[in-house]
Design a protein around this motif. Sequence first.
Motif, PDB file in Angstrom:
ATOM      1  N   ALA A  35       0.829  -1.207   0.000  1.00 32.14           N
ATOM      2  CA  ALA A  35       0.000   0.000   0.000  1.00 32.14           C
ATOM      3  C   ALA A  35       0.860   1.251   0.000  1.00 32.14           C
ATOM      4  CB  ALA A  35      -0.921  -0.001   1.212  1.00 32.14           C
ATOM      5  N   SER A  36       1.930   1.228   0.792  1.00 34.11           N
ATOM      6  CA  SER A  36       2.820   2.377   0.867  1.00 34.11           C
ATOM      7  C   SER A  36       3.603   2.556  -0.433  1.00 34.11           C
ATOM      8  CB  SER A  36       3.787   2.202   2.039  1.00 34.11           C
ATOM      9  OG  SER A  36       4.621   3.318   2.166  1.00 34.11           O
ATOM     10  N   GLY A 163       3.067  10.586   5.631  1.00 40.54           N
ATOM     11  CA  GLY A 163       2.036   9.589   5.896  1.00 40.54           C
ATOM     12  C   GLY A 163       2.427   8.209   5.423  1.00 40.54           C
ATOM     13  N   ALA A 164       3.058   8.134   4.245  1.00 39.71           N
ATOM     14  CA  ALA A 164       3.466   6.836   3.709  1.00 39.71           C
ATOM     15  C   ALA A 164       4.563   6.200   4.551  1.00 39.71           C
ATOM     16  CB  ALA A 164       3.929   6.998   2.260  1.00 39.71           C
ATOM     17  N   THR A 165       5.512   7.011   5.012  1.00 40.83           N
ATOM     18  CA  THR A 165       6.578   6.450   5.847  1.00 40.83           C
ATOM     19  C   THR A 165       6.057   6.049   7.217  1.00 40.83           C
ATOM     20  OG1 THR A 165       7.231   8.689   6.527  1.00 40.83           O
ATOM     21  CG2 THR A 165       8.421   7.724   4.674  1.00 40.83           C
ATOM     22  N   LEU A 166       5.117   6.833   7.760  1.00 40.69           N
ATOM     23  CA  LEU A 166       4.530   6.454   9.045  1.00 40.69           C
ATOM     24  C   LEU A 166       3.706   5.179   8.922  1.00 40.69           C
ATOM     25  CD1 LEU A 166       5.552   9.202   9.996  1.00 40.69           C
ATOM     26  CD2 LEU A 166       3.320   9.591  11.054  1.00 40.69           C
ATOM     27  N   LEU A 167       3.080   4.991   7.778  1.00 42.97           N
ATOM     28  CA  LEU A 167       2.286   3.784   7.566  1.00 42.97           C
ATOM     29  C   LEU A 167       3.145   2.535   7.742  1.00 42.97           C
ATOM     30  CD1 LEU A 167      -0.668   3.100   6.728  1.00 42.97           C
ATOM     31  CD2 LEU A 167       0.194   2.823   4.398  1.00 42.97           C
ATOM     32  N   THR A 168       4.381   2.587   7.247  1.00 46.97           N
ATOM     33  CA  THR A 168       5.270   1.430   7.392  1.00 46.97           C
ATOM     34  C   THR A 168       6.005   1.437   8.732  1.00 46.97           C
ATOM     35  OG1 THR A 168       7.006   2.648   6.190  1.00 46.97           O
ATOM     36  CG2 THR A 168       5.624   1.147   4.918  1.00 46.97           C
ATOM     37  N   VAL A 182      11.733   0.996   3.585  1.00 52.83           N
ATOM     38  CA  VAL A 182      12.228   0.976   2.215  1.00 52.83           C
ATOM     39  C   VAL A 182      11.072   1.017   1.218  1.00 52.83           C
ATOM     40  CG1 VAL A 182      12.265  -1.527   1.833  1.00 52.83           C
ATOM     41  CG2 VAL A 182      13.955  -0.098   0.708  1.00 52.83           C
ATOM     42  N   TYR A 183       9.891   0.553   1.621  1.00 54.61           N
ATOM     43  CA  TYR A 183       8.773   0.509   0.673  1.00 54.61           C
ATOM     44  C   TYR A 183       8.396   1.895   0.144  1.00 54.61           C
ATOM     45  CZ  TYR A 183       8.063  -4.442   1.696  1.00 54.61           C
ATOM     46  OH  TYR A 183       8.235  -5.802   1.809  1.00 54.61           O
ATOM     47  N   PRO A 184       8.096   2.870   1.006  1.00 53.29           N
ATOM     48  CA  PRO A 184       7.803   4.194   0.438  1.00 53.29           C
ATOM     49  C   PRO A 184       9.006   4.840  -0.224  1.00 53.29           C
ATOM     50  CG  PRO A 184       7.908   4.297   2.835  1.00 53.29           C
ATOM     51  CD  PRO A 184       7.908   2.850   2.462  1.00 53.29           C
ATOM     52  N   GLN A 185      10.221   4.497   0.241  1.00 56.98           N
ATOM     53  CA  GLN A 185      11.407   5.100  -0.347  1.00 56.98           C
ATOM     54  C   GLN A 185      11.719   4.539  -1.739  1.00 56.98           C
ATOM     55  OE1 GLN A 185      10.943   7.373   1.717  1.00 56.98           O
ATOM     56  NE2 GLN A 185      13.090   7.865   2.038  1.00 56.98           N
ATOM     57  N   LEU A 186      11.145   3.390  -2.066  1.00 59.28           N
ATOM     58  CA  LEU A 186      11.291   2.853  -3.412  1.00 59.28           C
ATOM     59  C   LEU A 186      10.353   3.542  -4.401  1.00 59.28           C
ATOM     60  CD1 LEU A 186      11.651  -1.001  -2.839  1.00 59.28           C
ATOM     61  CD2 LEU A 186      13.393   0.572  -3.701  1.00 59.28           C
ATOM     62  N   GLY A 187       9.377   4.280  -3.877  1.00 59.29           N
ATOM     63  CA  GLY A 187       8.429   4.969  -4.747  1.00 59.29           C
ATOM     64  C   GLY A 187       9.087   5.867  -5.778  1.00 59.29           C
ATOM     65  N   PRO A 188      10.075   6.719  -5.404  1.00 58.57           N
ATOM     66  CA  PRO A 188      10.722   7.559  -6.408  1.00 58.57           C
ATOM     67  C   PRO A 188      11.402   6.773  -7.530  1.00 58.57           C
ATOM     68  CG  PRO A 188      11.171   8.395  -4.216  1.00 58.57           C
ATOM     69  CD  PRO A 188      10.476   7.083  -4.030  1.00 58.57           C
ATOM     70  N   ALA A 189      12.047   5.654  -7.194  1.00 63.44           N
ATOM     71  CA  ALA A 189      12.710   4.853  -8.233  1.00 63.44           C
ATOM     72  C   ALA A 189      11.688   4.271  -9.205  1.00 63.44           C
ATOM     73  CB  ALA A 189      13.530   3.735  -7.582  1.00 63.44           C
ATOM     74  N   SER A 238      -7.973  -0.336   1.486  1.00 59.76           N
ATOM     75  CA  SER A 238      -7.980  -1.688   2.055  1.00 59.76           C
ATOM     76  C   SER A 238      -7.115  -1.805   3.305  1.00 59.76           C
ATOM     77  CB  SER A 238      -7.487  -2.690   1.002  1.00 59.76           C
ATOM     78  OG  SER A 238      -6.100  -2.545   0.777  1.00 59.76           O
ATOM     79  N   VAL A 239      -6.407  -0.724   3.648  1.00 59.75           N
ATOM     80  CA  VAL A 239      -5.482  -0.753   4.781  1.00 59.75           C
ATOM     81  C   VAL A 239      -6.103  -0.084   5.993  1.00 59.75           C
ATOM     82  CG1 VAL A 239      -3.190  -0.058   5.591  1.00 59.75           C
ATOM     83  CG2 VAL A 239      -3.528  -0.688   3.203  1.00 59.75           C
TER      84      VAL A 239
END
Length: 475
Positions: A35-36, A163-168, A182-189, A238-239
């Motif tokens: 989700a993130s 919000g995305a980083t706090l979610l994880t 790492v999940y939200p941080q992969l978003g830019p790539a 869904s989260v």
Amino acid sequence: MSTIDLPSAGHEPGVPPRGTDAQSGGSSLRKVGAASLLGTTIEYYDFFVYGTAAALVFPTVFFPDVSPAMGTLASFATFGVAFFARPVGSILFGHFGDIIGRKRTLVWTLLIMGLSTVFIGFLPGYDSGAFGLFENGIGFWGPVLLVAMRFLQGLALGGEWAGATLLTAEYAPPQQRGRMAVYPQLGPACAFFLASGTFFVVSLTVGDTSDTFINYGWRFPFIASLLLVIVGLWIRLSVQETPVFKEHQRTRSTTSAREKLPFAAAIRSQWRQILIAGLAMSTVFTMFYTGSAFMTSYGSTTLGYSRTMILGCGMIAAVVLGFVTAAAAIYSDRVGRKKVIAAAYAGTVVWSLILYPLVDTGSPIAFLIAVVVTLSVYGVANGPAGALLPEMFESRFRYTGAGLSYNLGGIFGGAIPPLIAASIIANHGSIWVGVLLSAISAISLLCVLALPETKDNDLNDKDLNSKVTEKAGHR
């Protein structure tokens, strides 16, 4: 997609009970990560298609009556508007994220970003229409509406990242926040790959230099965002809310425990950490937008490379960026956030001085190396940042504090340097751009060294602020 199981009452706050999926790293954590990741990918895709278009077509479409150099400068000025909007977004959405929850706020950031991006795809240019509408353009109102939509993009992304980083981070088991962050941080790539890839396909389809690309082709990546938004909303809805925020809601039931203005509380309690962290994050933004939007513009206008060649290099660099970001974030769980980020900045001080002499050789291979390395050092620093900033702040203003710190870095490193760099390129040698980047990196290095190590902080700790202050005083 099923909803995520929350930890039951009676266990340590924020730590899922043993045997659950969240504790064992099973399906619940994977869903939170998905989700993130999907949410930030969509948000950053919308943000980056603008940056790509700003480099390749906006000078022609929205600023046709000025010189190419001034058109590029004006185009990047509209690009920079979003960075000034991002701290505003972090305050606005941070307020609601700290009051009503992470999940509900993230739904709104996704909608605002997606709709403003789609609108840009239908926006007539200065003297040309869009899909048969306004055949003669809308003149001055084209750039004005472009700036307005760019502001909304920045506003939404300013509320998205925290919000995305706090979610994880608030779901992560102890000692694994770097791995989860790492999940939200992969978003830019992922987003940079999709943005470059979409423009790459459009460029191959309608032609690299044809009027069709200028008049119509560039619009399709923006309009395609609508499909991504639909997918993102389905995932986000869904989260469930994070267990840390649920615990925070329970403990703030009394009037004295409520925080009516999280922004005021964050500034009152940790304004020094916010400012230092903002300066520390400035190089993250500087190196990403140097390696993506600015190098795209430089390669196209100054070096004369084709769009397809530049976009292909961006896609390759995005894949490398993803692997580097993941490795750095996971490694920070072992050695700490500060060491990894400081190592990246030390390398950036040197690399910035090499960057432009390398690309000015005129070799396409050198250009590819320049983009890959620039984005890689960004990834090493950005990977651990997803855990570092949430770990610095108390639950009652964590959304606001983390978002404000990160997005202040966007002003210091993402809005101002590209404008200065464009002016330097137009009037001086490119080597001075490298000197500027090196100086920014040196400042960020000193600031990250001034921050305390955070990897062992308890996100449920009511005295987190005092612990952060105490650690800083013992350095």
